[in-house]
Motif scaffolding. Structure first.
Motif, PDB file in Angstrom:
ATOM      1  N   CYS A   1      -6.958  12.073   5.168  1.00 53.30           N
ATOM      2  CA  CYS A   1      -6.365  10.739   5.114  1.00 53.30           C
ATOM      3  C   CYS A   1      -5.068  10.762   5.905  1.00 53.30           C
ATOM      4  O   CYS A   1      -4.474  11.809   6.127  1.00 53.30           O
ATOM      5  CB  CYS A   1      -6.050  10.357   3.671  1.00 53.30           C
ATOM      6  N   ARG A   2      -4.647   9.585   6.317  1.00 50.51           N
ATOM      7  CA  ARG A   2      -3.366   9.516   7.026  1.00 50.51           C
ATOM      8  C   ARG A   2      -2.239   9.587   6.004  1.00 50.51           C
ATOM      9  O   ARG A   2      -2.017   8.644   5.240  1.00 50.51           O
ATOM     10  CB  ARG A   2      -3.308   8.230   7.845  1.00 50.51           C
TER      11      ARG A   2
ATOM     12  N   ASN B   1       1.821  11.351   5.298  1.00 49.74           N
ATOM     13  CA  ASN B   1       2.948  12.134   5.765  1.00 49.74           C
ATOM     14  C   ASN B   1       3.138  13.314   4.810  1.00 49.74           C
ATOM     15  O   ASN B   1       3.729  13.181   3.745  1.00 49.74           O
ATOM     16  CB  ASN B   1       4.206  11.268   5.806  1.00 49.74           C
TER      17      ASN B   1
ATOM     18  N   LYS C   1      -8.912   4.974   3.707  1.00 50.57           N
ATOM     19  CA  LYS C   1      -8.511   4.686   5.087  1.00 50.57           C
ATOM     20  C   LYS C   1      -7.210   3.896   5.199  1.00 50.57           C
ATOM     21  O   LYS C   1      -6.976   3.215   6.178  1.00 50.57           O
ATOM     22  CB  LYS C   1      -9.648   3.946   5.803  1.00 50.57           C
ATOM     23  N   MET C   2      -6.376   3.965   4.190  1.00 47.81           N
ATOM     24  CA  MET C   2      -5.117   3.229   4.236  1.00 47.81           C
ATOM     25  C   MET C   2      -4.215   3.765   5.351  1.00 47.81           C
ATOM     26  O   MET C   2      -4.341   4.894   5.782  1.00 47.81           O
ATOM     27  CB  MET C   2      -4.375   3.391   2.907  1.00 47.81           C
ATOM     28  N   GLU C   3      -3.282   2.921   5.746  1.00 45.53           N
ATOM     29  CA  GLU C   3      -2.303   3.352   6.740  1.00 45.53           C
ATOM     30  C   GLU C   3      -1.384   4.398   6.137  1.00 45.53           C
ATOM     31  O   GLU C   3      -1.153   4.429   4.934  1.00 45.53           O
ATOM     32  CB  GLU C   3      -1.474   2.157   7.198  1.00 45.53           C
ATOM     33  N   GLU C   4      -0.841   5.237   7.026  1.00 44.08           N
ATOM     34  CA  GLU C   4      -0.056   6.388   6.586  1.00 44.08           C
ATOM     35  C   GLU C   4       1.049   6.015   5.592  1.00 44.08           C
ATOM     36  O   GLU C   4       1.195   6.639   4.544  1.00 44.08           O
ATOM     37  CB  GLU C   4       0.558   7.096   7.803  1.00 44.08           C
ATOM     38  N   LYS C   5       1.791   4.975   5.924  1.00 41.96           N
ATOM     39  CA  LYS C   5       2.938   4.585   5.096  1.00 41.96           C
ATOM     40  C   LYS C   5       2.486   4.287   3.662  1.00 41.96           C
ATOM     41  O   LYS C   5       3.076   4.773   2.688  1.00 41.96           O
ATOM     42  CB  LYS C   5       3.582   3.358   5.726  1.00 41.96           C
ATOM     43  N   TYR C   6       1.404   3.507   3.536  1.00 36.14           N
ATOM     44  CA  TYR C   6       0.964   3.081   2.214  1.00 36.14           C
ATOM     45  C   TYR C   6       0.295   4.223   1.448  1.00 36.14           C
ATOM     46  O   TYR C   6       0.472   4.361   0.243  1.00 36.14           O
ATOM     47  CB  TYR C   6       0.047   1.866   2.339  1.00 36.14           C
TER      48      TYR C   6
END
Length: 570
Positions: A479-480, A482, A443-448
DNA sequence: GCCGTTTTCGGCCCGACTGTTTTCAGTCG
């Protein structure tokens, strides 16, 4: 097949036992269920052949479970299971499909609020009856409603992989009937969508009554909805509905085209017909009142001035235009795969030995097979440490001396939170190939998350990224990440993205496959098998690749051994 | 409830994460 029904029952018994905090028994039932799922022989047949003793020879089945199998085969019921259900009349398997809901929460909600199914659970959450209960809070209510919303958005749909082999089998049987001239599944099944609603089957026969009799009296049929002269709808015991239609031969092709869809694709083709002064329907392609095509699909498309379009492409994503210009790509074929590089052996949590895997892979006509056991971070899957990998490699070297196909040494390493791997580089360098995948902190943020995966892509030992988005169909969103950046990194560093064939993964999904192809990123179709029967899932991965318009050249495991080894050396 | 070239009795893959708590229960993989 009694296996499927028995395994479902044993899974539910396991759930009921877990509810009551009974130790160890749940695992035993769960295990028996899992074994039955992977069993080639039907447990009912085993019982009829060799009695209860033969049943006890099934792994994970002892005295108690064997007698339950016996009871089921003889009476169609298991008393102790019926008793459990009477005591706790809730649809457990339905409720625990909601992410974050398990048997304990289901039990509490039943005892305190009388919640028996998802519908009642939704009402309880909306009425804020749940947040007051001990162990629950406002976030719980929100999560429950979100989970239900997620399930509902795919309502009534089944995983392609859960129905695939049942439907294929049925169609084969129908095709074997003397009075059946042609038969084929249509609808989203034929387009190989990752989830399907009803199954539509189309047939041609001089004697529709006989075909429908056969169809509706098969023993996996639970209920017959409707029966007409040329049409019949049934519900299968596994819970999904199948419609069979018998159509005249002269419009079989147009009916197949019509019932295959998608709706949007059909709108596009009908528009093309209109532009040519024609009319297209399930009954044929007409010029005025004369049918000018309809017997075969090929003919219908041809008379429209189009190439025949593979069903997997019929989603109105530009395929009709391509077909008019004679530019439909030559999709990867169902027999183009030369080896599966994501097989778990019994060195980790897998079921079969490397030898058994190699033998099965050989039977499938493969040239090579790759063993990709989990590594040590995944304790639950008995991930291997450095020493165990080296030991396992020795066994592979030994097997390769006699094996008819080449067994490749690999692993599925874990991409840790910071993007590093859980296995030392010098050991990875000794392998033929390295798969890396995310199995934790999803569930990490997209950037990480994006940085994390790109760091793994840059690792010189890594060749393949497994199930890149981490989604579980109908259960967990991807997952988030890019993905554009992932594609770019994969392209820049010459790394391969996996198309995981597991029914609930199919990851990459079709859209991403198409995007990856456009970007020139290479992909590989693997099964992620944990038992040899999973090797057959490869066909689902190929379907997904075809839905993403992938060609042979886009998929590296269509290449012979030397080429693929060369690829990993780069 | 099942299983056994370390056992026929005594073990059963366990750590991360989340939301609930204020030290933990439940779920997931």
């Amino acid at each position: 097949m009694a296996n499927r029904e028995l395994s479902k029952i044993f899974r539910e018994i396991a759930g009921f036992l877990r509810m009551d905090n009974i130790p160890f028994k749940p695992q035993a039932y769960q295990r028996a269920a899992k074994v039955l799922d992977g069993l080639e022989d039907d447990a009912g047949e085993i019982y009829k052949r060799g009695g209860i003793e033969a049943v006890k020879n099934i792994e994970g089945v002892g005295e108690s479970i064997a007698s339950k199998i016996e009871e089921y085969v003889r009476t169609g019921k298991i008393k102790s299971y019926e008793e459990l259900k009477r005591r706790m009349p809730l649809d457990l398997s339905e409720i625990i499909r909601i992410e974050g809901m398990g048997v304990k929460k289901a039990r509490t909600l039943y005892l305190k609020l009388g919640v028996k199914n998802i519908k009642e659970l939704e009402k309880a959450a909306k009425d804020h009856k749940i947040s007051g209960l001990e162990g629950f809070g406002a976030v719980s209510e929100k999560n429950i409603l979100e989970g239900i919303g997620f399930l509902k958005s795919k309502k009534g749909r089944f995983l392609l992989g859960d129905v695939f082999f049942i439907v294929e089998n049925l169609v084969k049987e129908l095709g074997g009937l003397e009075e059946v001239k042609r038969v084929e599944p249509a609808g989203s099944f034929r387009r190989r969508k990752e989830t399907v609603g009803d199954i539509d089957i189309l047939a041609v026969s001089e004697n529709p009554g006989r075909v429908i009799d056969f169809f509706s009296s098969r023993n996996e049929v639970a209920k017959v909805w409707g029966r007409g002269a040329t049409k019949c709808s049934v519900r299968i015991k596994d819970g999904f509905d199948i419609d069979l239609r018998v159509v005249p031969e002269k419009c079989y092709g147009s009916a197949l085209q019509y019932f295959t869809g998608s709706k949007e694709h059909n709108v596009a083709t009908r528009r093309i017909a209109i532009a040519k002064g024609l009319k297209l329907s399930e009954y044929g392609l007409f010029k005025g009142k004369t049918q000018i095509a309809g017997r075969t699909e090929q003919d219908v498309y041809k008379k429209l001035g189009m190439q025949w379009i593979p069903p997997e492409m019929r989603e109105n994503k530009g395929e009709a235009e391509l077909a008019l210009e004679d530019r439909i790509p030559e999709l990867i074929g169902y027999k183009d795969i030369k080896g599966d590089l994501h097989c778990h052996s019994d060195w980790d949590g897998g079921k079969n030995s490397i030898r058994e895997i190699a033998e099965s892979a050989e039977k499938m006509g493969y040239e090579y097979v790759g063993i990709a056991d989990h590594t040590k971070y995944l304790k639950i899957e008995r991930g291997l440490d450095e020493d165990q990998i080296r030991k396992r490699n020795k066994e592979i070297d030994k097997l390769n001396k006699t094996s008819k196909i080449r067994i490749l040494k690999g692993c599925e390493a874990n991409i840790l939170k910071d993007g590093s791997l859980d296995i030392k580089g010098d050991v990875l360098a000794e392998l033929d190939f390295v798969i890396a995948g995310v199995h934790s902190s999803l569930k990490m943020e997209e950037k990480y998350m994006t940085e994390r995966i790109i760091k793994a892509i840059k690792d010189p030992n890594v060749d393949i990224i497994s199930h890149p988005t981490g989604r579980i169909i109908q259960k967990r969103d991807e997952c988030r990440i890019n993905m554009e950046e992932i594609f770019k990194a994969a392209k820049d560093f010459n790394k391969v993205l996996e198309i995981n064939s597991f029914p609930e993964r199919l990851d990459l999904k079709d859209e991403y496959i198409r995007r990856a192809k456009e970007k020139g990123v290479k992909m590989i179709i693997n099964t992620d098998s944990h038992i040899i029967s999973h090797l057959g899932y490869i066909t689902l991965g190929i379907s997904q690749a075809r839905r993403g318009w992938a060609e042979k050249k886009d998929i590296i495991n269509t290449q012979p051994l030397e080429r693929i080894l060369e690829y990993f050396k780069r």
